[in-house]
Design a protein around this motif. Structure first.
Motif, PDB file in Angstrom:
ATOM      1  N   ILE A 457       0.837  -1.209   0.000  1.00 30.60           N
ATOM      2  CA  ILE A 457       0.000   0.000   0.000  1.00 30.60           C
ATOM      3  C   ILE A 457       0.871   1.257   0.000  1.00 30.60           C
ATOM      4  CG2 ILE A 457      -1.974  -1.083   1.126  1.00 30.60           C
ATOM      5  CD1 ILE A 457      -0.979   0.239   3.754  1.00 30.60           C
ATOM      6  N   ALA A 458       2.183   1.060  -0.216  1.00 30.36           N
ATOM      7  CA  ALA A 458       3.121   2.192  -0.254  1.00 30.36           C
ATOM      8  C   ALA A 458       3.050   3.013   1.031  1.00 30.36           C
ATOM      9  CB  ALA A 458       2.874   3.067  -1.480  1.00 30.36           C
ATOM     10  N   GLN A 459       3.184   2.335   2.149  1.00 33.10           N
ATOM     11  CA  GLN A 459       3.182   3.035   3.440  1.00 33.10           C
ATOM     12  C   GLN A 459       4.446   3.870   3.561  1.00 33.10           C
ATOM     13  OE1 GLN A 459       1.943   0.884   7.048  1.00 33.10           O
ATOM     14  NE2 GLN A 459       3.874   1.500   7.998  1.00 33.10           N
ATOM     15  N   PHE A 460       4.298   5.141   3.884  1.00 33.10           N
ATOM     16  CA  PHE A 460       5.456   6.025   4.000  1.00 33.10           C
ATOM     17  C   PHE A 460       6.195   5.829   5.316  1.00 33.10           C
ATOM     18  CE2 PHE A 460       3.738   8.208   0.359  1.00 33.10           C
ATOM     19  CZ  PHE A 460       4.858   8.765  -0.248  1.00 33.10           C
ATOM     20  N   ALA A 461       5.471   5.513   6.373  1.00 29.17           N
ATOM     21  CA  ALA A 461       6.108   5.324   7.680  1.00 29.17           C
ATOM     22  C   ALA A 461       6.870   4.012   7.708  1.00 29.17           C
ATOM     23  CB  ALA A 461       5.047   5.340   8.781  1.00 29.17           C
ATOM     24  N   GLU A 462       7.957   3.988   8.464  1.00 30.44           N
ATOM     25  CA  GLU A 462       8.662   2.734   8.691  1.00 30.44           C
ATOM     26  C   GLU A 462       7.784   1.780   9.503  1.00 30.44           C
ATOM     27  OE1 GLU A 462      12.349   3.643  10.636  1.00 30.44           O
ATOM     28  OE2 GLU A 462      13.397   3.917   8.732  1.00 30.44           O
ATOM     29  N   TRP A 463       8.138   0.513   9.453  1.00 28.26           N
ATOM     30  CA  TRP A 463       7.415  -0.466  10.250  1.00 28.26           C
ATOM     31  C   TRP A 463       7.615  -0.192  11.734  1.00 28.26           C
ATOM     32  CZ3 TRP A 463       9.859  -5.215  12.524  1.00 28.26           C
ATOM     33  CH2 TRP A 463       8.923  -5.947  13.271  1.00 28.26           C
ATOM     34  N   ASN A 464       6.514  -0.217  12.476  1.00 22.31           N
ATOM     35  CA  ASN A 464       6.535  -0.030  13.925  1.00 22.31           C
ATOM     36  C   ASN A 464       5.974  -1.294  14.564  1.00 22.31           C
ATOM     37  OD1 ASN A 464       6.287   0.748  16.588  1.00 22.31           O
ATOM     38  ND2 ASN A 464       4.576   2.161  16.232  1.00 22.31           N
ATOM     39  N   TYR A 465       6.837  -2.034  15.274  1.00 25.15           N
ATOM     40  CA  TYR A 465       6.390  -3.300  15.868  1.00 25.15           C
ATOM     41  C   TYR A 465       5.292  -3.085  16.903  1.00 25.15           C
ATOM     42  CZ  TYR A 465       8.876  -2.301  20.238  1.00 25.15           C
ATOM     43  OH  TYR A 465       9.289  -1.736  21.427  1.00 25.15           O
ATOM     44  N   ASN A 466       5.162  -1.866  17.413  1.00 21.33           N
ATOM     45  CA  ASN A 466       4.170  -1.569  18.446  1.00 21.33           C
ATOM     46  C   ASN A 466       2.922  -0.899  17.868  1.00 21.33           C
ATOM     47  OD1 ASN A 466       3.358  -1.686  21.160  1.00 21.33           O
ATOM     48  ND2 ASN A 466       3.953   0.452  21.499  1.00 21.33           N
ATOM     49  N   GLY A 467       2.727  -1.070  16.582  1.00 21.12           N
ATOM     50  CA  GLY A 467       1.539  -0.505  15.931  1.00 21.12           C
ATOM     51  C   GLY A 467       1.038  -1.460  14.875  1.00 21.12           C
ATOM     52  N   ALA A 468       0.428  -0.916  13.843  1.00 24.63           N
ATOM     53  CA  ALA A 468      -0.132  -1.748  12.777  1.00 24.63           C
ATOM     54  C   ALA A 468       0.155  -1.104  11.427  1.00 24.63           C
ATOM     55  CB  ALA A 468      -1.640  -1.912  12.966  1.00 24.63           C
ATOM     56  N   ILE A 469       0.019  -1.893  10.372  1.00 28.20           N
ATOM     57  CA  ILE A 469       0.140  -1.357   9.022  1.00 28.20           C
ATOM     58  C   ILE A 469      -0.985  -0.346   8.787  1.00 28.20           C
ATOM     59  CG2 ILE A 469       0.104  -1.957   6.574  1.00 28.20           C
ATOM     60  CD1 ILE A 469       2.599  -2.845   8.144  1.00 28.20           C
ATOM     61  N   GLU A 470      -0.656   0.725   8.118  1.00 30.82           N
ATOM     62  CA  GLU A 470      -1.595   1.850   7.969  1.00 30.82           C
ATOM     63  C   GLU A 470      -2.548   1.621   6.788  1.00 30.82           C
ATOM     64  OE1 GLU A 470       1.100   5.140   7.675  1.00 30.82           O
ATOM     65  OE2 GLU A 470       1.436   5.214   9.845  1.00 30.82           O
ATOM     66  N   PHE A 471      -3.430   0.649   6.952  1.00 30.93           N
ATOM     67  CA  PHE A 471      -4.332   0.310   5.858  1.00 30.93           C
ATOM     68  C   PHE A 471      -5.325   1.422   5.543  1.00 30.93           C
ATOM     69  CE2 PHE A 471      -2.968  -4.067   6.911  1.00 30.93           C
ATOM     70  CZ  PHE A 471      -2.646  -4.499   5.636  1.00 30.93           C
ATOM     71  N   PHE A 472      -5.471   2.374   6.444  1.00 26.21           N
ATOM     72  CA  PHE A 472      -6.354   3.513   6.142  1.00 26.21           C
ATOM     73  C   PHE A 472      -5.857   4.300   4.939  1.00 26.21           C
ATOM     74  CE2 PHE A 472      -3.142   5.338   8.967  1.00 26.21           C
ATOM     75  CZ  PHE A 472      -2.829   6.530   8.322  1.00 26.21           C
ATOM     76  N   LEU A 473      -4.573   4.134   4.592  1.00 26.33           N
ATOM     77  CA  LEU A 473      -4.018   4.859   3.446  1.00 26.33           C
ATOM     78  C   LEU A 473      -4.717   4.488   2.142  1.00 26.33           C
ATOM     79  CD1 LEU A 473      -0.193   4.654   4.254  1.00 26.33           C
ATOM     80  CD2 LEU A 473      -1.629   6.707   4.330  1.00 26.33           C
ATOM     81  N   LYS A 474      -5.359   3.335   2.096  1.00 24.22           N
ATOM     82  CA  LYS A 474      -6.038   2.927   0.869  1.00 24.22           C
ATOM     83  C   LYS A 474      -7.225   3.820   0.537  1.00 24.22           C
ATOM     84  CE  LYS A 474      -6.448  -1.436  -0.094  1.00 24.22           C
ATOM     85  NZ  LYS A 474      -6.770  -2.883  -0.006  1.00 24.22           N
ATOM     86  N   LYS A 475      -7.597   4.709   1.465  1.00 23.94           N
ATOM     87  CA  LYS A 475      -8.616   5.718   1.163  1.00 23.94           C
ATOM     88  C   LYS A 475      -8.095   6.744   0.157  1.00 23.94           C
ATOM     89  CE  LYS A 475     -10.657   5.488   5.816  1.00 23.94           C
ATOM     90  NZ  LYS A 475     -10.929   6.273   7.059  1.00 23.94           N
ATOM     91  N   PHE A 476      -6.765   6.832   0.032  1.00 22.53           N
ATOM     92  CA  PHE A 476      -6.155   7.821  -0.841  1.00 22.53           C
ATOM     93  C   PHE A 476      -5.771   7.167  -2.169  1.00 22.53           C
ATOM     94  CE2 PHE A 476      -5.376   9.027   3.554  1.00 22.53           C
ATOM     95  CZ  PHE A 476      -5.913  10.306   3.578  1.00 22.53           C
ATOM     96  N   GLU A 477      -5.959   7.902  -3.248  1.00 26.06           N
ATOM     97  CA  GLU A 477      -5.895   7.346  -4.595  1.00 26.06           C
ATOM     98  C   GLU A 477      -4.583   6.620  -4.888  1.00 26.06           C
ATOM     99  OE1 GLU A 477      -6.426   8.767  -9.266  1.00 26.06           O
ATOM    100  OE2 GLU A 477      -6.162  10.256  -7.667  1.00 26.06           O
ATOM    101  N   LYS A 478      -3.453   7.269  -4.644  1.00 24.89           N
ATOM    102  CA  LYS A 478      -2.169   6.669  -4.997  1.00 24.89           C
ATOM    103  C   LYS A 478      -1.936   5.351  -4.260  1.00 24.89           C
ATOM    104  CE  LYS A 478      -0.114   9.552  -7.937  1.00 24.89           C
ATOM    105  NZ  LYS A 478       0.343   9.135  -9.290  1.00 24.89           N
ATOM    106  N   HIS A 479      -2.290   5.317  -2.995  1.00 23.73           N
ATOM    107  CA  HIS A 479      -2.077   4.108  -2.194  1.00 23.73           C
ATOM    108  C   HIS A 479      -3.029   3.000  -2.620  1.00 23.73           C
ATOM    109  CE1 HIS A 479       0.614   6.207   0.628  1.00 23.73           C
ATOM    110  NE2 HIS A 479      -0.193   7.251   0.431  1.00 23.73           N
ATOM    111  N   CYS A 480      -4.250   3.356  -2.913  1.00 22.61           N
ATOM    112  CA  CYS A 480      -5.230   2.376  -3.387  1.00 22.61           C
ATOM    113  C   CYS A 480      -4.780   1.776  -4.717  1.00 22.61           C
ATOM    114  CB  CYS A 480      -6.594   3.038  -3.531  1.00 22.61           C
ATOM    115  SG  CYS A 480      -7.909   1.907  -4.045  1.00 22.61           S
ATOM    116  N   LYS A 481      -4.285   2.625  -5.612  1.00 21.52           N
ATOM    117  CA  LYS A 481      -3.834   2.132  -6.910  1.00 21.52           C
ATOM    118  C   LYS A 481      -2.562   1.300  -6.783  1.00 21.52           C
ATOM    119  CE  LYS A 481      -6.111   5.557  -9.836  1.00 21.52           C
ATOM    120  NZ  LYS A 481      -5.941   6.635 -10.840  1.00 21.52           N
ATOM    121  N   MET A 482      -1.705   1.616  -5.798  1.00 17.35           N
ATOM    122  CA  MET A 482      -0.528   0.779  -5.564  1.00 17.35           C
ATOM    123  C   MET A 482      -0.953  -0.620  -5.135  1.00 17.35           C
ATOM    124  SD  MET A 482       2.756   0.384  -5.585  1.00 17.35           S
ATOM    125  CE  MET A 482       3.607   1.973  -5.493  1.00 17.35           C
TER     126      MET A 482
END
Length: 609
Positions: A457-482
């Protein structure tokens, strides 16, 4: 088997199901037998709320202890070790099937699922292997940041991996570990599964769900070292036991951990039994063995003077090498169709050769050199990439020396290295184009594929073991198309044999353009055994290239995949889909294809006539 026979095998290094003897096992409706190996202990007791402090009896080998107690599943216990120098140590059971972490370090009495009836289809080298690497504790989190359980992952992760078109999933370590920040690489329970996500049966169900959906499961496994938690394996009976006692082989100073004593029969049995346990009880399709280089070399992460050469006067860890061969031989005998993968970062020869041929016996090796060189190249501004052209081509010098997996792993998206998309130079759109071009190049390059969660999903943030993948980014066109791009690339890879049929010889690869550093362009053909081919053309420059000449076999060609399509987030500049060669020599070919290639784009062509 009799007690005497199993102990003899254990002390001779040939007991590869030691978990069936040691640890805690049910022998009647209300009784359990506890056994532990502690050769330096004066006395050992089981301590639990169900028994108080119960002394164990010494077994016939004079090194192991056992006791039968009334107990039930779910009871917590630990061992109390009375050392030769008068100390009293409380230890978790090395062979426990469950633990009480994070509430306490106690072991928990637990039953086992029945071993899987292995029906794994052979993973031949001619099959597509496209691995989605996942940290199960941080793929998704609840709103309160609590973990998804194995049961919840069965309902969410499994359909996601299937929908995205991957062939395999690889879990980062889920054998029990106390510290989340270790990512699972500092293991305290080699026969238990991380209790924060559920139990043995729930994990088994997760693996089964993947299998039901045609996805194979690989587990990251850590036999090189263990942490120095006082209640763990560390100086288990008051003296070095699981760790090597020699001053220069005891510590991994850089990691703050202890090295296993490879070559000690009982330690070999412990580790190989762990591998057999994971493969047999859960039906895993493979193990990725972590930190293999640290097991091969005596001077790994050590300055001159801090290590002692072997009997031949060099830096090879002879005991570590023999352990790896023994491990792979044992696993292949019991599970002929599983895959064993080495995370090995050096030029050690024969990592993927058969043990019988003098090799280490792995099926695949991570190509760490490819990963390092290609990511270095992609970080450069396209204007300056011509100075580093060798970084993008050098991997083909050695691409067929081992059987490789190309990894873009978790290690490359942490510690200020940047996420995959954020490594790319340029403006916002160029970063996405750069990732698409990289992936197009990767999927066409010889070698199986592995990518770490979040890249899709072309997440800009580095991986954070104490969080989650930022799947909310798929609301944005570029990330959804990736996301759509990665899915379609995965499916294209699976459906086109030239991209995976011949991975280990020049029969499957041919350079067409290798040395055009001024245009930052590469072109090559991939071949299947039946002669079918796919041509990959990658423009790593920052400018569109028009009527670019590519020497190629005579014929007509059709564009079958283009990373610059608008539905993938590109500009859609490549309008022409069909090309025909002209009689004009170019490179080593007598015919030339003139093709337009957008900037930061990868194009696949297929010969149709």
């Amino acid at each position: 088997m009799t007690e005497l026979f199993r102990l003899k095998n254990f002390h001779n290094g040939n007991e590869f199901k030691a978990y069936e003897f040691f640890g805690c096992h049910k022998i009647s409706d209300s009784e359990y037998i506890f056994r532990v190996w502690a050769p330096h202990a004066r006395k050992v007791c089981v301590v639990g709320d169900f028994c108080g402090e119960a002394e164990m009896s010494e077994l016939s080998d004079g090194e192991s202890f056992e006791v039968i107690l009334a107990a039930k599943a779910g009871n917590r216990y630990r061992y109390k070790i009375f050392t030769e120098d008068g100390r009293e140590l409380y230890k978790a059971d090395p062979y426990a099937f469950a633990s009480d972490i994070p509430r306490s370090f106690d072991s928990v009495i637990s039953s086992l699922p029945e071993p899987v009836n292995i029906t794994v289809a052979e993973c031949s080298e001619e099959q597509p292997v496209n691995i989605y690497e996942v940290n199960l504790l941080s793929w998704k989190r609840h709103k309160d940041n609590s973990f998804y359980s194995f049961e919840e992952l069965s309902k969410t992760l499994v359909p996601y991996v299937k929908r995205m078109g991957y062939t395999h999933v690889e879990f980062m370590p889920i054998t029990e570990f106390p510290y989340d920040g270790s990512w699972g690489y500092q293991v305290t329970g080699y026969f238990s599964i991380v209790s924060r996500l559920g139990g043995l049966f729930q994990f088994r169900n997760l693996v089964d769900k993947f299998h039901e959906n045609g996805i194979k499961v690989i587990l990251d496994w850590v036999p090189a070292h263990f942490p120095k938690d006082g209640w763990g394996l560390y100086e288990f009976d008051g003296q070095p036991l699981y760790e090597c006692p020699l001053w220069d082989r005891m510590e991994h100073l850089g990691w703050g951990t202890r090295k296993f004593d490879f070559g000690r029969a009982e330690v070999d049995c412990f580790l190989i039994s762990s591998a057999v346990f994971l493969l047999g009880i859960f039906g895993l399709d493979g193990l990725r063995v972590d930190a293999v280089a640290s097991m091969l070399y005596l001077d790994y992460d050590k300055p001159c003077g801090d290590w002692t050469p072997n009997r031949y006067g060099d830096n090879r860890n002879l005991e570590g090498i023999e352990f790896i061969k023994k491990l792979n031989s044992a696993v292949k005998k019991l599970f002929p169709d599983v895959i064993m993968i080495a995370e090995e970062s050096t030029a050690f020869n024969g990592v993927t050769k058969r043990v019988e041929e003098g090799g280490l016996g792995f099926n695949y090796k991570w190509n760490m050199g490819w990963m390092s060189d290609v990511l270095f190249y992609c970080r450069q501004d396209p204007y300056f990439r011509n100075h580093h052209h060798n970084k993008i081509t050098f991997s083909l010098v050695y691409a067929f020396s081992e059987k490789y997996i190309l990894p873009l792993s978790h290690d490359e998206v942490v510690h200020v290295k940047g996420s995959i998309v954020n490594k790319m130079p340029g403006d916002y759109a160029d970063k996405f184009a750069g990732e698409r071009a990289l992936l197009g190049f990767m999927y066409a390059h010889p070698g199986k594929k592995l990518n770490f969660m979040g890249y899709e999903i072309a997440q800009f943030a580095e991986w954070n073991y104490n969080g989650a993948i930022e799947f909310f980014l798929k609301k944005f066109e570029k990330h959804c198309k990736m996301s759509r791009f990665v899915k379609e690339l995965n499916i294209f890879y699976r459906n086109n044999k030239p991209l995976y049929d011949i991975e280990n010889s020049w029969d499957g690869f041919e350079w067409l353009v290798v040395d055009d550093k001024f245009n930052n362009l590469l072109a090559f053909n991939r071949y299947a055994k039946d002669g079918e081919s796919i041509t990959a053309i990658i423009n790593f420059s920052g400018v569109d290239l028009y009527s670019y000449p590519v020497g190629i076999p005579q014929g007509e060609y059709r564009v079958v995949f283009n990373t610059d399509r608008k539905v993938f987030g590109g500009d859609g500049k490549m309008g022409k889909r069909f090309f025909k060669t002209v009689k004009q020599s170019s490179g080593s070919k007598e015919h030339t294809l003139y093709v337009d290639v957008p900037k930061l784009a990868c194009v696949y062509l297929k010969k149709i006539k």
